[in-house]
Structure formats: C-alpha cells, structure tokens
Design a protein around this motif. Sequence first.
Motif, mmCIF file in Angstrom:
data_model
loop_
_atom_site.group_PDB
_atom_site.id
_atom_site.type_symbol
_atom_site.label_atom_id
_atom_site.label_comp_id
_atom_site.label_asym_id
_atom_site.label_seq_id
_atom_site.Cartn_x
_atom_site.Cartn_y
_atom_site.Cartn_z
ATOM 1 N N GLU A 111 1.248 -1.028 0.094
ATOM 2 C CA GLU A 111 0.011 0.178 0.006
ATOM 3 C C GLU A 111 0.434 0.941 -0.151
ATOM 4 O O GLU A 111 1.589 1.191 1.079
ATOM 5 N N SER B 83 1.459 5.228 -2.399
ATOM 6 C CA SER B 83 0.524 6.383 -3.208
ATOM 7 C C SER B 83 2.134 7.266 -3.574
ATOM 8 O O SER B 83 1.845 8.136 -3.076
ATOM 9 N N LYS B 84 2.224 7.887 -4.258
ATOM 10 C CA LYS B 84 2.824 8.374 -5.755
ATOM 11 C C LYS B 84 2.604 9.574 -4.991
ATOM 12 O O LYS B 84 3.557 10.386 -4.992
ATOM 13 N N GLU B 85 1.250 10.250 -5.314
ATOM 14 C CA GLU B 85 1.497 11.881 -4.710
ATOM 15 C C GLU B 85 1.304 11.825 -3.248
ATOM 16 O O GLU B 85 0.959 12.836 -2.913
#
Length: 401
Positions: free
Chosen positions: A143, A145-147
């Motif tokens: 889990e 998230s690149k952002e």
Amino acid sequence: MKCLLDATSVKVLTRAIHCLAKIGDELHIEPTANGLTLKTVNASKSAYSAFTFHLPFFLDFCHISENTVQPDPEDDTVIKCKLPMKSILSVFRSIGSLEKSVETCHITLPLLEALLIIEFKCKHGIIKHFNLRYFECESVEAEFSKEGYASKFSCTSRFYSETLLSFHSSTQEVTWSLAMDQVHLSNHIDDEIDPSKCVRTEITLAKDEFVDFNVALCTQVTFCLKELRAILAFAEALKLDLDCRMEGAGQPVLFSLEKANLYSADFLLATLTPVLDSTAHSSRSTNDQRKNKSSRESNLSKTSSPVPTLRDKDSRVASSANLHTTIMPIVPESPYFTSRLNSLSLIEPQPFPAIEEDLDIQPPPSKRARARYIFQNCLKATQEVRERPYEVFAPDSEGDE
C-alpha cells in the motif's frame, strides 16, 4: 495466460528478472487485463519490487489461462502463482546469449498442468523448451501512493551509479539528508561500532545536478544499499531516469522508473526509525557510564592493595578481590612429562623419555676436525691391496742348487 515477445522484449524481461533475483527469493507472476506484473519481497519484508509490462510490450498477450485438457470457456480463469527464483534464473541465465540467439519467446500458463511453459525460438531453427513447476498463491500488494510523498527528485541512473562508486562495497546502509538546495549522502555507522575505526564517506549533490528537484521537507532517512544497487543495475543498462520519493525517517522510500508505455517499475524500501536510533544511543551512553564506573572502582582498589592488577584486551582493569580468591593449581612433580596436544588430535599423549643425569655431553668438534673427517676418504689410495683366497695350480719351482 499466454504471451509472445520479440528479441528486444526478451532482453528487458531478462534484466528485470535478474534485478528481482537480487532482492527476493520468490517470483510472483500476476497477469492482468492491462499486462503482466512480476513481483518479489525480500525475506525480512523490508523491500518490495514490482515490474509491470504493458500490452505494447508484447507481440501477443492474453491474461486468461485456457483449459488445454478439456477446452471450456467457462472454466478459463486467471492464474496468480509464484515459483522459486533459482528455477526462473536457470532459464534466463545469460543475458548476452539470449540477446544474440533468441528471436521470439512464448510464455504460457495452462490451467490444469500447473506448469509455467517457456519456449525460445532461436536462430538456425533451434527451439528450447522449459517446464517450470509453480505454486498458486494470493496477490502480493504494498500500500503506497506516489502523490502522498512530500519530496521528489529524479536524476539519471548513471549519475546515481557514479555517486555510489565512492562508497565501499561492504557498505550496507546509506543515509540521505535532504535540504532545500542539495542532497547529502553518507554511509551509516552503527552506534555499537567505534566511529574512530570506520571509514566515513560523505557526498553532497547540488540541486542543479538533478533533472527534477522538489524538496518540501528537510529530513534524513537511512535504508539498505543492496536493493538500490540492484535497481541501478537495471536502470543503467537501459539508460533510464530514476525517480526518488521520500517523506521522513521511518517512512518507506519509493524508487520508480518508466519507459514510455512499455513497462514501469516501483521499488519500496523500508527506512530506519528514529526510535531505534535514540534507543541505541541511550544504550551506548549507559554502557559508557558502566565502563567509567568500573574503571573508577578498579583504580581505587589499585591504590589500596599492593596486589598487582591485570588488564585484558579492552584495557579494562580487573578487580583485585578476584585475585585474592583465585587459587593457582599446583602440579605435582613427576619423573615423566606429558606433551600438550591439539584438541583436534586423536593421538594420546606419550611421555617423553627420561634424561640421564650423569650423561657426559661433549662439545662439538672444531670446523677443521669436521672437514678432515668429511674429506678423509679423499686422502686414501685409490687402490687397496687386500689378501684374497686363491687356489695354487702350479707351485713355485725350487731354486737351482
């Protein structure tokens, strides 16, 4: 699942498998409607890697596994499996030989055979066929998230590789310190090791040396260098830029790369938490206090007691009270002395022969006497007259009277 790759795609797939093999011991294969995903996780679950090959990467691709025994569209399904990394490396062993000889590669996952079938069509009509046994498993996901990362910077993989050449090959962990205008790299030294006995390597990378540099949070993170070397080996061979995303100490670091619409890769690495560092620092300070206390007590005992003190390898003074209670064993006298043997020896010790007390030991002869003894045969005649038994056939004649 079944897919067909050309020679260029086989080379990229081989390098990706070699990169994953340096991180984990098992290869997870997950076909999807958008392409093929290869994943691995290391034994300590501190590193996660995933390669995604999109549909333009293949000449032909179908993610549904067909029932080859009894064809039935209703029984067709998607297989998610894993297999040992050693078995897949036995097929994609040499990158150079596959690049020169292989023309196409056909990979299939039948439904009922539980085999990963790989077929190479090489030059001169040579066909190589491999059957690898796999194990069905659940999907492996991480889990992230690149952002969600505060800081992001990217640079060429060759620039990173040249930077890491300054570090010794035995360096296990590296610390990245982010600032608003630079990135500082240094080798991580454990608190248990004496810093004065270690080589300290520090490198500063300016903001202008990066392709993209956006640091919103000044932080310091420490992670393993082994996985990073594996990532750079793949990226540098294909001349790709490497994006790095960091947030803070204790949060994972994300390295990612992408090649147009053909393939992409994500590498998630765990970092050291500041709690572990503070605990180690406190334990180290406690140990130093204990050493200082023991040294003070030993110095007091040294001045109050005439008994000499002993020092070990760590220069710590032994207490004189232990010297009072220590009893030296007394060895009884014996006419025979036994030899001390190695603990691995299987021969029983034998007594040395007793030495006679009244043995008269003469001094060695002089050099001239020794030379005369050695060369005495040279001074003798070459022929010696010896009396030999013989038989007389004709007696001597008597003299004339």
